[in-house]
Design an enzyme around this catalytic site. Structure first.
Site, mmCIF file in Angstrom:
data_model
loop_
_atom_site.group_PDB
_atom_site.id
_atom_site.type_symbol
_atom_site.label_atom_id
_atom_site.label_comp_id
_atom_site.label_asym_id
_atom_site.label_seq_id
_atom_site.Cartn_x
_atom_site.Cartn_y
_atom_site.Cartn_z
ATOM 1 N N GLY A 168 38.031 -33.297 -121.402
ATOM 2 C CA GLY A 168 37.932 -33.422 -120.353
ATOM 3 C C GLY A 168 37.206 -32.198 -119.224
ATOM 4 N N GLY A 169 37.819 -31.498 -118.527
ATOM 5 C CA GLY A 169 37.715 -30.512 -117.843
ATOM 6 C C GLY A 169 37.877 -29.124 -118.738
ATOM 7 N N GLY A 403 0.820 -24.486 -130.150
ATOM 8 C CA GLY A 403 1.152 -24.437 -129.152
ATOM 9 C C GLY A 403 3.012 -23.611 -129.551
ATOM 10 N N ALA A 404 3.032 -23.569 -131.267
ATOM 11 C CA ALA A 404 3.796 -22.584 -131.935
ATOM 12 C C ALA A 404 3.508 -20.855 -131.111
ATOM 13 C CB ALA A 404 4.111 -22.609 -132.874
HETATM 14 C C1 HXC Z 1 49.503 -34.687 -118.169
HETATM 15 C C2 HXC Z 1 49.761 -34.151 -120.870
HETATM 16 C C3 HXC Z 1 47.662 -34.335 -120.769
HETATM 17 C C4 HXC Z 1 47.425 -34.610 -119.395
HETATM 18 C C5 HXC Z 1 48.446 -34.175 -122.412
HETATM 19 N N1 HXC Z 1 49.523 -34.206 -122.367
HETATM 20 N N2 HXC Z 1 47.687 -34.035 -121.599
HETATM 21 N N3 HXC Z 1 50.356 -34.504 -119.697
HETATM 22 N N4 HXC Z 1 48.181 -34.982 -118.166
HETATM 23 N N5 HXC Z 1 46.139 -34.270 -119.223
HETATM 24 C C6 HXC Z 1 51.140 -34.299 -122.329
HETATM 25 C C7 HXC Z 1 51.906 -35.464 -123.334
HETATM 26 O O1 HXC Z 1 51.672 -36.231 -122.430
HETATM 27 C C8 HXC Z 1 52.550 -34.861 -123.934
HETATM 28 O O2 HXC Z 1 53.553 -34.079 -123.745
HETATM 29 C C9 HXC Z 1 52.367 -33.640 -124.654
HETATM 30 O O3 HXC Z 1 51.412 -32.845 -123.297
HETATM 31 C C10 HXC Z 1 51.424 -33.138 -125.859
HETATM 32 O O4 HXC Z 1 50.430 -34.603 -126.310
HETATM 33 P P1 HXC Z 1 51.137 -35.496 -127.380
HETATM 34 O O5 HXC Z 1 49.865 -36.570 -126.322
HETATM 35 O O6 HXC Z 1 51.612 -35.829 -127.794
HETATM 36 O O7 HXC Z 1 50.153 -34.943 -127.801
HETATM 37 P P2 HXC Z 1 48.662 -35.037 -129.042
HETATM 38 O O8 HXC Z 1 49.030 -36.505 -129.788
HETATM 39 O O9 HXC Z 1 48.413 -33.840 -129.853
HETATM 40 O O10 HXC Z 1 47.359 -35.463 -128.165
HETATM 41 C C11 HXC Z 1 46.212 -34.624 -127.314
HETATM 42 C C12 HXC Z 1 45.573 -34.657 -126.833
HETATM 43 C C13 HXC Z 1 45.767 -36.329 -125.644
HETATM 44 C C14 HXC Z 1 44.309 -35.491 -127.143
HETATM 45 C C15 HXC Z 1 45.043 -33.800 -125.719
HETATM 46 O O11 HXC Z 1 47.382 -36.149 -125.007
HETATM 47 C C16 HXC Z 1 45.160 -36.656 -124.802
HETATM 48 O O12 HXC Z 1 44.728 -37.429 -125.196
HETATM 49 N N6 HXC Z 1 45.437 -36.756 -123.189
HETATM 50 C C17 HXC Z 1 44.884 -37.136 -122.398
HETATM 51 C C18 HXC Z 1 43.265 -36.279 -122.259
HETATM 52 C C19 HXC Z 1 41.778 -36.759 -121.229
HETATM 53 O O13 HXC Z 1 41.518 -38.005 -121.578
HETATM 54 N N7 HXC Z 1 41.925 -35.904 -120.773
HETATM 55 C C20 HXC Z 1 40.949 -35.917 -119.944
HETATM 56 C C21 HXC Z 1 41.709 -36.134 -118.222
HETATM 57 S S1 HXC Z 1 40.573 -36.072 -116.979
HETATM 58 P P3 HXC Z 1 55.335 -34.442 -123.903
HETATM 59 O O14 HXC Z 1 56.255 -34.473 -122.320
HETATM 60 O O15 HXC Z 1 55.343 -35.494 -124.653
HETATM 61 O O16 HXC Z 1 55.783 -33.120 -124.777
HETATM 62 C C22 HXC Z 1 39.772 -34.640 -116.632
HETATM 63 C C23 HXC Z 1 38.862 -34.368 -115.705
HETATM 64 C C24 HXC Z 1 38.086 -33.114 -115.521
HETATM 65 O O17 HXC Z 1 40.211 -33.530 -118.056
HETATM 66 C C25 HXC Z 1 36.587 -33.754 -115.172
HETATM 67 C C26 HXC Z 1 35.707 -33.134 -116.384
HETATM 68 C C27 HXC Z 1 34.191 -33.245 -115.346
#
Ligand code: HXC
Length: 513
Positions: A168-169, A403-404
């Site tokens: 995401g961000g 062009g190049a």
């Molecule tokens: C809160 C989060 C988090 C999030 C991960 N965690 N992402 N907590 N907010 N966005 C936490 C998990 O709950 C977990 O907590 C710990 O971090 C580790 O994550 P895991 O999933 O166990 O690790 P892993 O298997 O390595 O996977 C990592 C990951 C996955 C690929 C990042 O967590 C994931 O897909 N997260 C969401 C990604 C996403 O879609 N983000 C987009 C957000 S929108 P615990 O307590 O269990 O250790 C955004 C908007 C921005 O960013 C705008 C852009 C223009």
């Protein structure tokens, strides 16, 4: 007398220790088991030894049910080769390095300090993106980071080192920075994670398939460099900084070389094959011209028909743009256009002179390129060169057709010096295409069209496909012996230091994007 430790000092040390541990030892162990370092280990490895000064180590998430030390990011400043840089490193052991408002404001603080003090910003990213439980606050935080990414663009160099999942961000902030360094196996950059992709599309994809180093270094053009591991990614980042000034009002550092400014390279006199269909390696040309071992290619894995990179000539940084005859004959296509235009604009922002080596048959013809907007993308090259006010020197090594010729830093669009090797072919189009158009009636009537075509192609080549017509009109400033290219360029860069490339006053132009 036994001295007791002041309890206030004891409290400080206890808090420092807790902050050092981030999300706790078991999460640190998990991080290490994945081949990843912790945020603090990364900063220590990156900066000159003992120079790191941390900011806000005691911040915690605003409405924490659990305590999140440092709120998932370590920020501060230090030095690289004795020059100040600002850094932040996201701590995956704390809530997956996700971005809360407090986390974001720690980052915006270093962004602000970096801009007001004219020093680069290095982000070490390892983050799940916006912290889901914080909702709008985390989005506000990201917006504040993005805003400063945009403000800092062209003011101080911004480099993003990707060291884990960056979702995401955590993908969009790097996209606004100047360079992205990927790390093999452990970095994965995507807009939404695989679980979200599956819930929306039903498609099963792995983190790596979605946005691993191979994807972004080889296919998407998002990544500029790739390290085999974190150590190499951080070393690449230090090296990159050595070519760059700290900000847009300074010049890049001069790094003395023992490679003589008068060194000639005989090998260049025979490198370009006489047969224009036989390729040669443009990287060899570059390496023979620049200070020994200083060529540092950027985006080497993507749009390989063109080459961009940094190097030094007599100790001074130069940005090199070239085509690679060994890949698609060095033709300009959509990706090549984007690659060149962005690099030219980067060099111009940070006072890095541009050296363009030209060997390209032109823009790639075809339905796919036209339909995907080669006109819109190719125009970016023109725009970037026209806008660039740094010294611009170009050399035609072989083909510069149509062009190049024009877009690749010709005098007509503002080059300060345009040179050619004797092997240069400067013409509106290649001999075969030209003969087909100019002589189609004769060819249709000919008893032996192949023989006539060969004869006409040779006649065209003798008349048009050489540098001397351009040199007679002063469109090419000089035809030089290839072996002497290095001393000639060094002399040119001494003479052309601050050329005046005045543009009309404007808010900003409307670059084709
Ligand atoms: C809160 C989060 C988090 C999030 C991960 N965690 N992402 N907590 N907010 N966005 C936490 C998990 O709950 C977990 O907590 C710990 O971090 C580790 O994550 P895991 O999933 O166990 O690790 P892993 O298997 O390595 O996977 C990592 C990951 C996955 C690929 C990042 O967590 C994931 O897909 N997260 C969401 C990604 C996403 O879609 N983000 C987009 C957000 S929108 P615990 O307590 O269990 O250790 C955004 C908007 C921005 O960013 C705008 C852009 C223009």
């Amino acid at each position: 007398m036994k001295r007791t430790i002041d309890p206030r000092l004891e409290m400080l040390r206890a808090k420092q220790k807790a902050a050092q541990l981030g999300g706790g030892q078991s999460r640190i162990d998990k991080q290490h088991a994945k081949g990843k370092l912790t945020a603090r280990e990364r900063i220590e490895m990156f900066l000159d030894a003992g120079t790191f000064q941390e900011l806000q180590p005691f911040s915690i998430v605003v409405d924490a049910k659990k305590s999140l030390p440092g709120d998932g990011v370590v920020t501060g400043y230090g030095e690289v080769d004795g020059r100040t840089v600002y850094v932040y490193a996201q701590d995956f052991t704390v809530s997956g390095g996700s971005v809360s408002l407090v986390h974001a404001r720690k980052i915006t603080q270093v962004q602000d300090l970096a801009m007001s003090n004219g020093a680069p910003i290095i982000g070490m990213l390892d983050s799940g993106g916006a912290r889901i439980q914080e909702g709008i606050l985390s989005l506000q935080g990201y917006g504040e980071i993005f805003k400063r990414n945009g403000m800092a663009s062209g003011v101080v160099p911004q480099i993003s080192v990707m060291l884990g999942p960056c979702a995401g961000g955590a993908a969009y902030s790097p996209a606004l920075t100047d360079f992205i360094v990927m790390t093999e196996k452990t970095s994965m950059v995507f807009i939404t994670g695989p679980s979200v992709v599956k819930s929306v599309t039903g498609e099963e994809v792995s983190h790596q398939q979605l946005g691993g180093a191979q994807v972004h270094y080889g296919a998407s053009g998002v990544g500029h460099f790739v390290g085999r591991d974190e150590k190499e990614s951080l070393a690449i980042t230090r090296k990159l900084l050595s070519y760059l000034p700290s900000n847009n009002v300074e010049s890049p550092p001069e790094i003395p070389t023992n490679d003589s400014s008068q060194r000639t390279a005989e090998v260049l006199n025979s490198l370009v094959p006489e047969d224009p269909r036989i390729p040669y390696d443009m990287c060899e040309v570059i390496q023979n011209i620049v200070d020994r071992d200083t060529f540092f290619e950027v985006q080497a894995g993507w749009a390989r028909n063109v080459i961009v990179g940094l190097a030094r000539l007599d100790g001074r940084s130069v940005g090199i743009v070239a085509q690679q005859p060994m890949v698609m004959a060095g033709v300009l296509d959509i990706n090549a256009s984007d690659k060149i235009a962005r690099f030219v604009r980067f060099c111009d922002s940070f006072n890095v002179p541009l050296l363009t080596l030209v060997d390209s048959p032109g823009f790639l013809p075809g339905v796919a390129q036209e339909h995907n907007g080669i006109i819109r993308h190719g125009a970016k090259i023109l725009y970037a060169y026209i806008e660039a006010s740094v010294p611009k020197i170009s050399i035609v090594t072989r083909k510069a057709y149509g062009g190049a010729y024009i877009v690749l830093s010709s005098k007509s669009i503002g080059a300060d010096l345009h040179l050619a090797w004797p092997s240069a072919e400067i013409a509106v189009m290649g001999p075969e295409g030209a003969v087909n158009i100019l002589n189609h009636r004769d060819l249709a009537k000919a008893e032996d069209p192949a023989a006539l075509r060969a004869q006409l192609v040779q006649a065209y080549r003798d008349k048009y496909a050489n540098p001397y017509r351009a040199a007679e009109y002063g469109i090419i400033d000089n035809v030089i012996e290839p072996a002497e290219t290095r001393p000639i360029l060094i002399a040119a860069l001494r003479a052309i230091r601050n050329p005046s490339h005045e543009m009309p006053a404007k808010k900003h132009g409307n670059m084709p994007v």
